[in-house]
Design a protein around this motif. Sequence first.
Motif, PDB file in Angstrom:
ATOM      1  N   PRO A 340       0.818  -1.214   0.000  1.00  0.00           N
ATOM      2  CA  PRO A 340       0.000   0.000   0.000  1.00  0.00           C
ATOM      3  C   PRO A 340       0.848   1.259   0.000  1.00  0.00           C
ATOM      4  O   PRO A 340       1.913   1.304   0.610  1.00  0.00           O
ATOM      5  CB  PRO A 340      -0.809  -0.122   1.291  1.00  0.00           C
ATOM      6  N   VAL A 451      -6.438   0.767   4.820  1.00  0.00           N
ATOM      7  CA  VAL A 451      -6.366   0.296   3.433  1.00  0.00           C
ATOM      8  C   VAL A 451      -6.390  -1.222   3.468  1.00  0.00           C
ATOM      9  O   VAL A 451      -5.949  -1.840   4.439  1.00  0.00           O
ATOM     10  CB  VAL A 451      -5.102   0.808   2.703  1.00  0.00           C
ATOM     11  N   SER A 453      -6.501  -5.070   0.876  1.00  0.00           N
ATOM     12  CA  SER A 453      -6.507  -5.781  -0.397  1.00  0.00           C
ATOM     13  C   SER A 453      -7.228  -7.107  -0.218  1.00  0.00           C
ATOM     14  O   SER A 453      -7.345  -7.634   0.892  1.00  0.00           O
ATOM     15  CB  SER A 453      -5.078  -6.020  -0.903  1.00  0.00           C
ATOM     16  N   ALA A 458      -5.340  -4.464  -4.471  1.00  0.00           N
ATOM     17  CA  ALA A 458      -5.847  -3.380  -3.643  1.00  0.00           C
ATOM     18  C   ALA A 458      -7.337  -3.154  -3.857  1.00  0.00           C
ATOM     19  O   ALA A 458      -7.831  -3.172  -4.993  1.00  0.00           O
ATOM     20  CB  ALA A 458      -5.092  -2.093  -3.942  1.00  0.00           C
ATOM     21  N   CYS A 461      -7.551   2.065  -0.972  1.00  0.00           N
ATOM     22  CA  CYS A 461      -6.157   2.475  -1.139  1.00  0.00           C
ATOM     23  C   CYS A 461      -5.935   3.888  -0.636  1.00  0.00           C
ATOM     24  O   CYS A 461      -6.873   4.652  -0.401  1.00  0.00           O
ATOM     25  CB  CYS A 461      -5.750   2.374  -2.611  1.00  0.00           C
ATOM     26  N   ALA A 570      -9.602   1.544  -5.111  1.00  0.00           N
ATOM     27  CA  ALA A 570      -8.482   1.511  -6.047  1.00  0.00           C
ATOM     28  C   ALA A 570      -8.976   1.613  -7.490  1.00  0.00           C
ATOM     29  O   ALA A 570     -10.105   1.233  -7.802  1.00  0.00           O
ATOM     30  CB  ALA A 570      -7.689   0.221  -5.848  1.00  0.00           C
ATOM     31  N   ASN A 618      -1.301   7.036  -8.754  1.00  0.00           N
ATOM     32  CA  ASN A 618      -0.482   5.838  -8.595  1.00  0.00           C
ATOM     33  C   ASN A 618       0.997   6.108  -8.754  1.00  0.00           C
ATOM     34  O   ASN A 618       1.825   5.288  -8.365  1.00  0.00           O
ATOM     35  CB  ASN A 618      -0.909   4.768  -9.599  1.00  0.00           C
TER      36      ASN A 618
END
Length: 666
Positions: A340, A451, A453, A458, A461, A570, A618
């Motif tokens: 992350p 956060v 996943s 993810a 995020c 995400a 990102n």
Amino acid sequence: MSLGWYIARIRSMSVPEIVFRLGEHLERSRVRRMSRAFASPPTHVHLHTIPGLDDKLIANATPAFCRRLDVTVANILEGKFSALGATWPDTDPENLFPEEAWRIDPQTGRSWPGSESFAFDIKYRGSGELGDIKYVWEKNRLQGLQALAAAVSLNHDRRALAALEDAIASWARHNPPYTGVGWNSGIEVALRGVSLILAYNFCSDRLNDQTKRLILQILSSSRDFLERFPSKFSSANNHAMAEHLGLLLIEATVRTRGGDLQRVRHQYAHIARETALQILPDGAPAEQSPTYGAFTAEMVLLGNFVADTLGLGVSGLAKQRLLAFADFIAALSTPGGSLPAIGDDDEGRVLTLDAATERSYVRSVAQAIQATYDDLGTCRQDEPDELRNVLFGCSRLSHPSGRHLRTFPQGGYTVVSDRRTGRYLHLVIDHGPLGYLSIAAHGHADTNAVVFSIDGEAVLCDPGTYLYHGGGAWRTWFRGTSAHNTLTLGGVDQSTIRGPFNWGHKADARLVETKNREDWLVRVAHDGYRARFGVDHVRTIEAAPSGFTLVDQLQPSPGTEEVSIAFQFAPGIRIDNMSADLVFSRDGDELGRLSFDHPGDVSVREGEDRIDGGWVSNRFGEMCPAPRVVWRGHLPPRGLRTAFHLAPNTAKAATCLRVLDGLSSS
């Protein structure tokens, strides 16, 4: 710099720092009157190689590294350059390094001041018309020399050698000391010095005498700059570490034949001291950013190598903190390798072929540390293609199997790994300090954020960084509380922003309670709203049969202010409104459902033309649309319960899970 910037910065300074800054200002006035020529070192001073660097490159270069090196060098020789999410205008292969190459901003197309301007007169803070200075600084770090020099060493590439020598000559011609953007920040001077020294080590016996003389002169002037203008007090973060590394390598390289190494030893002592300050005992980075932690750790790793190869010995504490950092990164990572984003990330590198194409920088640094000091065996990537892993190795990282809850008390993170409904769930909960030192420059107001996943990809995020000096209102947004997966009260940040890197009031976070069992629980709190609203934000994250829940409370009572609780999903996630639930999915695979137990105004935005419209950065300089869910309303006394119910795994998810299980120790 604006008057407001100075006022905000002075507020964060102690009296000794104010005295230091006044002295720094006077030193700049003295330097203004100096000659702009490069320093000419005494005739008895020579360039020395650092034993072992070129030997490691030749011995450990993998086929994958060589293939990537060939592509990188080909791009350089064709006049192509990309970094920080931007592509520079191509240059003529017959004139690869014109003056404009060192000054142009690839986003605006405009040129920054050059050798006609005193470096410290150039105003780069704020969102000026010229763009974000990070872009021109990146080119002036000369990190392309590392790839060119590696090609000379491994392939005896004459075109790469000619390009390397042309680049150094051009840079020296157009960037005399204390002029232009290449000489107004110590970290830039230091990292450029590292690149020049690596280039010299990889191909010293092939360089012509003029290039060697230029390297010697640039390094001598760089030493003068770094000694005159050290980063201290509130700016002594990764900048200070980079400056000590630059001086360590310069002292090891520019010295008399047979001279003692006292100056080298002195700089390494600074590196060892800074390591203890910038990497906390539990391995978390003091700057509250895994990528800045990796940046610092990579500097320490290289510094340790130089100290060791010169017979100075390596600090046991520095080794211990590096291994702790690698362990921290292993815990934050999923077995599949995703990590992350937390806090700032400007994609800074020390050892690199091409940062723009690097796949997993933080893990690469952690794997190099592990390989150097506590090798757990070969990583699943049998052929590392990063320069640092060729030089220092690429060990696998250890990941726990099954359900696991682990807290990093100094850094302020709790990591939960679990399996629910046949899916692999990985959560990271932030209950740490805002950042490092008085200005907490690279921290975000993200206390109590979560956060997570699912099956290694993810779902919720961190929104990322976007831009620094050229970011304007976006810089404020990406640092602020509203952009993160936490609660915002009354529309204000939990910590007070005072400029692109400055903070005023800082929220104090704490871990209240954890229960490490099948029905695990983590409770965190912060006092960021206590002074203004008389309440603390308390968040409880607890296991549920099909996932987990969040309970957000304001204590001692919720009051009358409106609350917003954001969930930044995400990129690639789709949100569908199914009456009482929001369904989140990826590529047609339903991952789960999100629901609230109290009515409020729920909005879903993605890529809208507004600053809170659902955007994730990102990588530096880029934004992409991603769904952002926000609940707004007034909290009941018992708080708001948000449930994340994971959908049972499909055949596709089951396959992914088996792959993750197979990588559980890599």
